[in-house]
Design an enzyme around this catalytic site. Structure first.
Site, short mmCIF file in Angstrom:
data_model
loop_
_atom_site.label_atom_id
_atom_site.label_comp_id
_atom_site.label_asym_id
_atom_site.label_seq_id
_atom_site.Cartn_x
_atom_site.Cartn_y
_atom_site.Cartn_z
N TRP A 130 36.92 52.11 45.22
CA TRP A 130 35.86 53.68 45.36
C TRP A 130 36.36 54.19 43.93
O TRP A 130 37.69 54.41 43.73
CB TRP A 130 36.24 54.22 46.60
CG TRP A 130 35.57 55.54 46.78
CD1 TRP A 130 34.05 55.75 46.57
CD2 TRP A 130 35.92 56.78 47.25
NE1 TRP A 130 33.80 56.77 47.11
CE2 TRP A 130 34.98 57.52 47.22
CE3 TRP A 130 37.30 57.35 47.60
CZ2 TRP A 130 35.04 59.01 47.76
CZ3 TRP A 130 37.43 58.65 48.00
CH2 TRP A 130 36.04 59.31 48.07
N ASP A 211 43.13 52.84 53.57
CA ASP A 211 42.02 53.87 53.53
C ASP A 211 40.91 53.11 54.53
O ASP A 211 40.25 51.97 54.32
CB ASP A 211 41.28 53.92 52.19
CG ASP A 211 40.16 54.90 52.28
OD1 ASP A 211 40.10 55.56 53.36
OD2 ASP A 211 39.66 55.24 50.91
N ALA A 213 37.69 54.28 56.25
CA ALA A 213 36.53 55.37 56.15
C ALA A 213 35.26 54.96 56.97
O ALA A 213 34.35 55.90 57.23
CB ALA A 213 36.47 55.74 54.86
N LYS A 246 31.55 59.01 58.55
CA LYS A 246 30.85 58.21 58.71
C LYS A 246 30.49 57.82 60.25
O LYS A 246 29.56 57.76 60.83
CB LYS A 246 31.02 56.71 57.91
CG LYS A 246 31.63 56.97 56.53
CD LYS A 246 30.94 57.51 55.37
CE LYS A 246 31.70 57.73 54.21
NZ LYS A 246 31.02 57.94 53.13
C1 LMR Z 1 30.25 56.86 48.62
O1 LMR Z 1 31.21 56.20 48.24
O2 LMR Z 1 29.24 57.02 48.74
C2 LMR Z 1 31.01 57.90 49.79
O3 LMR Z 1 32.23 57.64 50.01
C3 LMR Z 1 30.81 59.34 49.30
C4 LMR Z 1 31.80 59.73 48.14
O4 LMR Z 1 32.19 60.70 48.49
O5 LMR Z 1 31.54 59.25 47.10
#
Ligand code: LMR
Length: 395
Positions: A130, A211, A213, A246
């Site tokens: 991410w 993590d 989520a 989520k």
């Molecule tokens: C995403 O990856 O789209 C979500 O986790 C929202 C974000 O804050 O980036």
């Protein structure tokens, strides 16, 4: 003084979501931000959360600060949700946790604690990960190494390469793992692979930083935490950043939790005291609303069961969309998209080039990340044919 600061580019995810919102094309398709949307394109409030909210509003007589660790029912409920009702670490009292502002806040508190214990410690992150992980953890002073993870040619995890790279992770290093529903690629570790990572952590002394989520959006609440729980059962220490954005739809309420798994109860208490000081220094007090709602849902058997049913329906819809998308894309393009069905959670890498992604946006108002990550939950019965034709057009 302030005029030395240049304008920065938009966030790679939020900037695209904003561009899509501003696009006047009525046929536009928003597959950017990771939020669950129903078939009407609405990100709904869970019924269980609505009920908890009605009760909360009726009873609430004060908006005074919460205690520094947050709502007790929330912390207790999250520990059980993530680690499991029968967790030996919980029974041994070697777990503590602090409520945090969302999954990001939870990651940040984890990073603050790591930096306090081992300044500049090395965190191994998956390639890809991410995009917020590195700036969020790095601004505390942690350093990074990447391990290979996703193999674009197989659309799966390149586990041999991951193991090869993590052989270099030593005692004092952290390995950041996505508990389930890997963001951005949707390719998860199998149970055997989690076991191998557990053996490596034992032998080499690195600590997992997990993590999680998207618990409940892959194979269900229990199955999605199985890898993490396996590590918790065999390792002395671990940090987990959990989010209710989520799986309870509490995105804007910033509802998360950092869980510390420690060698013993004294250490768990010490870590909580450290986390409270870190929180006080960074944002002072936890936000209340989301954790009061999640805490109510987790502490009430009827609301828990209602929430779990809603989450299962949501997860089944995403998995149904994966199958629909495979068929529609195969029909429109003549290519094999079977891999989409095997991935977990909200995301999939379609395997398109940056130019194809740009064409989709400019010619068809179809918005996805530059890496061709799509939010599968953004697909619905009204846009799926248009989407498949647009993708066929650019490839
Ligand atoms: C995403 O990856 O789209 C979500 O986790 C929202 C974000 O804050 O980036």
């Amino acid at each position: 003084m302030l005029d030395v600061l240049p304008r920065l580019p938009d966030d790679p995810i939020l900037g695209l979501a904003a561009a899509c919102r501003a696009d006047p094309n009525p046929q536009k398709v928003d597959l950017t931000l990771g939020i669950y949307m129903d078939d009407e394109g609405v990100c709904p409030v869970f019924g269980a959360i609505s009920e908890a909210q009605t009760a909360l509003v009726a009873e609430e007589i004060s908006k005074a600060y919460l205690p520094p660790a947050g709502v007790a029912d929330f912390n207790n409920g999250m520990q059980r949700l993530v680690l499991g009702q029968d967790s030996a670490a919980l029974a041994d009292g070697r777990v503590s946790s602090i409520q945090a502002p969302g999954g990001c806040g939870a990651l940040r508190i984890g990073a603050e604690i790591i930096q306090a214990a081992a300044p500049g410690a090395k965190v191994w992150v998956s390639d890809p990960t991410w995009p917020v992980h590195i700036p969020l953890l790095g601004s505390v002073g942690l350093t990074f190494e990447t391990y290979r993870y996703y193999d674009a040619s197989t659309h799966g995890v390149n586990f041999d390469a991951m193991v090869e790279d993590l052989k270099q992770a030593g005692s004092g290093d952290l390995v950041l793992l996505h508990g389930c529903c890997h963001n951005p690629c949707g390719a998860d570790l199998s149970m055997d692979q989690w076991e191998t990572i557990g053996s490596m952590a034992e032998a080499q002394g690195f600590m997992p930083f997990i993590d999680i989520a998207y618990q409940g959006l892959g194979d269900g609440l229990e199955a999605d935490a199985a890898g993490l729980r396996h590590l918790a059962a065999r390792l002395p220490e671990m940090i987990v950043a959990a989010s209710c954005s989520k799986n309870m739809g509490l995105y804007r309420e910033r509802t998360g939790c950092t869980i510390f798994l420690c060698k013993d109860k004294d250490n768990a208490d010490a870590l909580l005291s450290q986390a409270k000081v870190a929180a006080r220094r960074v944002y002072s007090m936890p936000p209340a609303h989301g954790a009061l709602l999640a805490g109510r849902v987790l502490a009430d058997a009827a609301l828990t069961s209602q929430w779990q049913d809603e989450l299962e329906t949501m997860c089944a819809r995403i998995n149904g969309l994966r199958s629909d998308l495979v068929l529609k894309l195969q029909e429109a393009t003549g290519r094999d998209f079977e891999f989409i069905r095997k991935e977990k959670g909200m995301f999939s890498f379609l395997g398109l080039s940056a130019d194809q992604v740009k064409d989709l946006r400019e010619k068809h108002s179809v918005y996805m990340l530059g890496s061709s990550r799509i939010n599968v939950a953004g697909v619905n019965s009204r846009n799926i044919d248009y989407l498949a034709k647009a993708i066929a057009d650019v490839i």
